[in-house]
Design a protein around this motif. Structure first.
Motif, PDB file in Angstrom:
ATOM      1  N   ILE A  78       7.111  14.959  -7.915  1.00 52.19           N
ATOM      2  CA  ILE A  78       6.897  13.580  -7.466  1.00 52.19           C
ATOM      3  C   ILE A  78       6.544  13.627  -5.988  1.00 52.19           C
ATOM      4  CG2 ILE A  78       7.842  11.260  -7.267  1.00 52.19           C
ATOM      5  CD1 ILE A  78       9.945  12.029  -9.336  1.00 52.19           C
ATOM      6  N   ASP A  79       5.432  12.993  -5.612  1.00 54.47           N
ATOM      7  CA  ASP A  79       5.024  12.867  -4.209  1.00 54.47           C
ATOM      8  C   ASP A  79       5.342  11.454  -3.744  1.00 54.47           C
ATOM      9  OD1 ASP A  79       3.978  15.456  -4.074  1.00 54.47           O
ATOM     10  OD2 ASP A  79       2.032  14.809  -4.838  1.00 54.47           O
ATOM     11  N   TYR A  80       6.268  11.364  -2.774  1.00 55.45           N
ATOM     12  CA  TYR A  80       6.691  10.064  -2.251  1.00 55.45           C
ATOM     13  C   TYR A  80       6.101   9.814  -0.868  1.00 55.45           C
ATOM     14  CZ  TYR A  80      10.407   9.564  -5.778  1.00 55.45           C
ATOM     15  OH  TYR A  80      11.108   9.410  -6.940  1.00 55.45           O
ATOM     16  N   GLY A  81       6.138   8.552  -0.446  1.00 54.71           N
ATOM     17  CA  GLY A  81       5.762   8.202   0.921  1.00 54.71           C
ATOM     18  C   GLY A  81       4.270   8.195   1.176  1.00 54.71           C
ATOM     19  N   LEU A  82       3.454   8.196   0.117  1.00 52.25           N
ATOM     20  CA  LEU A  82       2.005   8.134   0.286  1.00 52.25           C
ATOM     21  C   LEU A  82       1.592   6.731   0.741  1.00 52.25           C
ATOM     22  CD1 LEU A  82       0.976  10.019  -2.975  1.00 52.25           C
ATOM     23  CD2 LEU A  82       1.031  10.961  -0.662  1.00 52.25           C
ATOM     24  N   ARG A  83       0.448   6.663   1.399  1.00 51.91           N
ATOM     25  CA  ARG A  83      -0.093   5.378   1.837  1.00 51.91           C
ATOM     26  C   ARG A  83      -1.542   5.266   1.380  1.00 51.91           C
ATOM     27  NH1 ARG A  83       1.837   0.905   3.550  1.00 51.91           N
ATOM     28  NH2 ARG A  83       0.225   0.673   5.136  1.00 51.91           N
ATOM     29  N   LEU A  84      -1.913   4.096   0.870  1.00 50.15           N
ATOM     30  CA  LEU A  84      -3.304   3.838   0.520  1.00 50.15           C
ATOM     31  C   LEU A  84      -4.052   3.433   1.785  1.00 50.15           C
ATOM     32  CD1 LEU A  84      -5.357   3.608  -1.815  1.00 50.15           C
ATOM     33  CD2 LEU A  84      -4.761   1.182  -1.953  1.00 50.15           C
ATOM     34  N   VAL A  85      -4.873   4.354   2.297  1.00 52.31           N
ATOM     35  CA  VAL A  85      -5.615   4.137   3.541  1.00 52.31           C
ATOM     36  C   VAL A  85      -7.092   4.326   3.261  1.00 52.31           C
ATOM     37  CG1 VAL A  85      -5.963   4.894   5.915  1.00 52.31           C
ATOM     38  CG2 VAL A  85      -3.664   4.947   4.920  1.00 52.31           C
ATOM     39  N   ASN A  86      -7.879   3.309   3.525  1.00 60.40           N
ATOM     40  CA  ASN A  86      -9.322   3.363   3.277  1.00 60.40           C
ATOM     41  C   ASN A  86      -9.632   3.804   1.849  1.00 60.40           C
ATOM     42  OD1 ASN A  86      -9.906   2.640   5.980  1.00 60.40           O
ATOM     43  ND2 ASN A  86      -9.708   4.772   6.637  1.00 60.40           N
ATOM     44  N   GLY A  87      -8.855   3.277   0.914  1.00 56.63           N
ATOM     45  CA  GLY A  87      -9.114   3.535  -0.496  1.00 56.63           C
ATOM     46  C   GLY A  87      -8.640   4.866  -1.004  1.00 56.63           C
ATOM     47  N   SER A  88      -7.838   5.614  -0.228  1.00 57.88           N
ATOM     48  CA  SER A  88      -7.392   6.931  -0.653  1.00 57.88           C
ATOM     49  C   SER A  88      -5.914   7.118  -0.355  1.00 57.88           C
ATOM     50  CB  SER A  88      -8.192   8.033   0.041  1.00 57.88           C
ATOM     51  OG  SER A  88      -7.712   9.317  -0.324  1.00 57.88           O
ATOM     52  N   VAL A  89      -5.227   7.846  -1.259  1.00 57.03           N
ATOM     53  CA  VAL A  89      -3.836   8.221  -0.994  1.00 57.03           C
ATOM     54  C   VAL A  89      -3.733   9.702  -0.646  1.00 57.03           C
ATOM     55  CG1 VAL A  89      -2.831   6.414  -2.434  1.00 57.03           C
ATOM     56  CG2 VAL A  89      -3.420   8.635  -3.463  1.00 57.03           C
ATOM     57  N   TYR A  90      -4.870  10.351  -0.481  1.00 54.30           N
ATOM     58  CA  TYR A  90      -4.898  11.787  -0.214  1.00 54.30           C
ATOM     59  C   TYR A  90      -5.244  12.107   1.239  1.00 54.30           C
ATOM     60  CZ  TYR A  90      -5.038  12.229  -5.337  1.00 54.30           C
ATOM     61  OH  TYR A  90      -4.764  12.155  -6.681  1.00 54.30           O
ATOM     62  N   THR A  91      -5.094  11.153   2.156  1.00 54.12           N
ATOM     63  CA  THR A  91      -5.507  11.387   3.540  1.00 54.12           C
ATOM     64  C   THR A  91      -4.573  12.336   4.279  1.00 54.12           C
ATOM     65  OG1 THR A  91      -4.314   9.369   4.157  1.00 54.12           O
ATOM     66  CG2 THR A  91      -6.683   9.165   3.734  1.00 54.12           C
ATOM     67  N   SER A  92      -3.332  12.513   3.791  1.00 51.18           N
ATOM     68  CA  SER A  92      -2.384  13.448   4.404  1.00 51.18           C
ATOM     69  C   SER A  92      -1.407  13.917   3.338  1.00 51.18           C
ATOM     70  CB  SER A  92      -1.637  12.779   5.559  1.00 51.18           C
ATOM     71  OG  SER A  92      -0.915  11.649   5.099  1.00 51.18           O
ATOM     72  N   PRO A  93      -0.736  15.036   3.591  1.00 50.69           N
ATOM     73  CA  PRO A  93       0.255  15.504   2.602  1.00 50.69           C
ATOM     74  C   PRO A  93       1.359  14.470   2.404  1.00 50.69           C
ATOM     75  CG  PRO A  93      -0.237  17.217   4.196  1.00 50.69           C
ATOM     76  CD  PRO A  93      -0.858  15.964   4.725  1.00 50.69           C
ATOM     77  N   GLY A 110       0.789  -1.230   0.000  1.00 52.83           N
ATOM     78  CA  GLY A 110       0.000   0.000   0.000  1.00 52.83           C
ATOM     79  C   GLY A 110       0.813   1.268   0.000  1.00 52.83           C
ATOM     80  N   ASN A 111       2.139   1.170  -0.123  1.00 54.34           N
ATOM     81  CA  ASN A 111       2.970   2.365  -0.276  1.00 54.34           C
ATOM     82  C   ASN A 111       2.836   2.875  -1.705  1.00 54.34           C
ATOM     83  OD1 ASN A 111       4.234   2.126   2.402  1.00 54.34           O
ATOM     84  ND2 ASN A 111       5.195   0.299   1.529  1.00 54.34           N
ATOM     85  N   ALA A 112       2.736   4.188  -1.863  1.00 55.31           N
ATOM     86  CA  ALA A 112       2.412   4.737  -3.187  1.00 55.31           C
ATOM     87  C   ALA A 112       3.198   6.014  -3.469  1.00 55.31           C
ATOM     88  CB  ALA A 112       0.914   5.017  -3.294  1.00 55.31           C
ATOM     89  N   ALA A 113       3.239   6.372  -4.750  1.00 59.79           N
ATOM     90  CA  ALA A 113       3.841   7.621  -5.202  1.00 59.79           C
ATOM     91  C   ALA A 113       3.025   8.163  -6.355  1.00 59.79           C
ATOM     92  CB  ALA A 113       5.299   7.410  -5.635  1.00 59.79           C
ATOM     93  N   LEU A 114       2.946   9.483  -6.453  1.00 58.29           N
ATOM     94  CA  LEU A 114       2.232  10.159  -7.531  1.00 58.29           C
ATOM     95  C   LEU A 114       3.217  11.042  -8.304  1.00 58.29           C
ATOM     96  CD1 LEU A 114      -1.162  11.319  -5.959  1.00 58.29           C
ATOM     97  CD2 LEU A 114      -0.915   9.917  -8.011  1.00 58.29           C
ATOM     98  N   PHE A 115       3.091  11.039  -9.631  1.00 59.08           N
ATOM     99  CA  PHE A 115       3.938  11.839 -10.510  1.00 59.08           C
ATOM    100  C   PHE A 115       3.043  12.827 -11.258  1.00 59.08           C
ATOM    101  CE2 PHE A 115       5.889   7.826  -9.696  1.00 59.08           C
ATOM    102  CZ  PHE A 115       7.264   8.021  -9.701  1.00 59.08           C
ATOM    103  N   SER A 116       3.386  14.107 -11.186  1.00 62.58           N
ATOM    104  CA  SER A 116       2.573  15.147 -11.827  1.00 62.58           C
ATOM    105  C   SER A 116       3.364  15.826 -12.933  1.00 62.58           C
ATOM    106  CB  SER A 116       2.126  16.179 -10.794  1.00 62.58           C
ATOM    107  OG  SER A 116       1.297  15.584  -9.802  1.00 62.58           O
TER     108      SER A 116
END
Length: 399
Positions: free
Chosen positions: A206-221, A172-178
């Protein structure tokens, strides 16, 4: 090695870093054919792009591999199949036909998604700008967007590149690339009014260190970020500032490796009837930073300096990289730059068919922060095994 063999008929604009350098997280591209070169010979002789089948390529980890569809099952594979699972998906809000995008799952279970645009659980967060599109015509029955009423109606917006924008591992560790797309116009189907397409773009964050929590990776910066800063591919002077608004025919010489004559404002008058793909930007700053809870604090900066040599092919050259670290108080701790100098070398056999050698720049010397010097020697070996009146085989060897 990508410089070897470049000639005048190829797109010679260097990457956003400089001649011989590049950085991209990866992408998937579909190739189309110019309608004027339609293999069936039934499309109008126009410069627009036409459907050419599923000609799809994955670029990742510094190399490319074709994606192959099994027509019997509809399942996609890598041409050099290593067990990677490839899925062509639809439904993304990315501006492409049917929201087409891709998911590639490596054998270790890590999923790489191309062109998704929004991470899981998105509410009002901005998109990643990862899908770049262009009008594509379906000139034959069975082609996407084919319309029996005629060629003019047989067009739709399709992706030519899906950039990597979401990665998630099995934990569930994730990263987003914009990305920031660059838009241009061209005279579609012979029109004198410019229609919009994406001519190129660049990675912006690039946003690193994201976590998929309850179906979302936007729960915290994102705990960690890498931010990419760009400026114009332009030569400033005491009397000229590189303002994007000044990218005009009168100032084209200040953008020496950018085809200003291919620039058309969307909706304006345009005499170019072929979509072309290029950028006005160069990478000048890479910043790594960490979240403090109330914002982001810098960790490192890497400042890139480029030049435009007035000899040879005059491609943009990476002159130096300067690393600056930051302590916990935010104080800057710079180091001397790492600098790169070049050497002009032939890109084809001098004098063959009375043609010039087409000199291109290649790396000649690296000077490190401590003053240590690495010198690079390139030698040529000419292989004449198949020399005829029409061509000469030439091989370049790097020592």
């Amino acid at each position: 090695s990508s410089i070897d063999g470049r000639i005048a008929s190829t797109n010679n604009q260097t990457s956003w870093v400089g001649q011989g350098w590049d950085y991209s997280p990866g992408f998937i591209e579909r190739s189309y054919v110019t309608c004027a070169k339609d293999p069936a010979g039934t499309a109008p002789k126009v410069g627009d792009l036409c459907w050419a089948g599923q000609v799809v390529t994955l670029s990742r980890d510094g190399h490319s591999v074709a994606l192959v569809r099994d027509d019997a099952t509809g399942v996609w594979h890598l041409a050099a199949d290593d067990g990677t699972r490839v899925e062509r998906l639809t439904g993304a809000s990315n501006g492409a036909l049917d929201g087409e995008h891709w998911k590639v799952t490596a054998p270790d279970g890590t999923a790489y998604v191309y062109g998704l645009t929004y991470g899981p659980g998105r509410t009002n967060q901005p998109g990643t700008g990862s899908t770049w599109t262009v009008p594509v015509y379906g000139a034959h029955p069975g082609d996407p967007c084919y319309n029996s009423s005629g060629f003019a109606a047989s067009v739709c917006t399709q992706a030519w590149r899906w950039n990597l924008d979401y990665v998630q591992d099995v934990h569930g560790n994730a990263a987003l690339f914009s990305y920031t797309p660059e838009t241009n116009g061209y005279g579609q189907n012979g029109s004198s009014t410019a229609a919009a397409y994406t001519r190129g773009g660049y990675l912006s964050r690039i946003d690193y260190g994201l976590r998929l929590v309850n179906g979302s990776v936007y729960t915290s910066p994102a705990p960690d970020q890498v931010v990419f800063g760009v400026t114009e591919r332009c030569i400033p002077s005491a009397s000229f500032t590189c303002d994007p608004a000044l990218f005009t025919a009168a100032n084209a010489a200040n953008w020496p490796d950018t085809p200003q004559d291919q620039s058309c404002p969307v909706g304006g008058s345009c005499s170019n009837h072929v979509p072309t793909f290029w950028s006005t930007k160069r990478l000048t700053l890479i910043t790594t930073q960490v979240s403090t809870g109330s914002g982001y604090a810098k960790v490192d900066d890497y400042a890139l300096t480029q030049s435009f040599p007035n000899q040879g092919d005059a491609s943009m050259w990476l002159a130096s990289v300067t690393h600056t670290g930051y302590d916990p108080t935010g104080a800057a701790l710079p180091t001397p730059p790492v600098s790169f100098s070049g050497q002009l070398l032939d890109n084809r056999v001098a004098g063959y068919n009375t043609q010039p050698p087409m000199l291109h720049w290649r790396l000649g010397q690296i000077t490190t922060e401590t003053g240590a010097i690495t010198a690079i020697t390139v030698s040529y070996t000419h292989l004449r095994a198949h020399e005829t009146d029409s061509y000469l085989v030439c091989r370049l060897l790097l020592e």
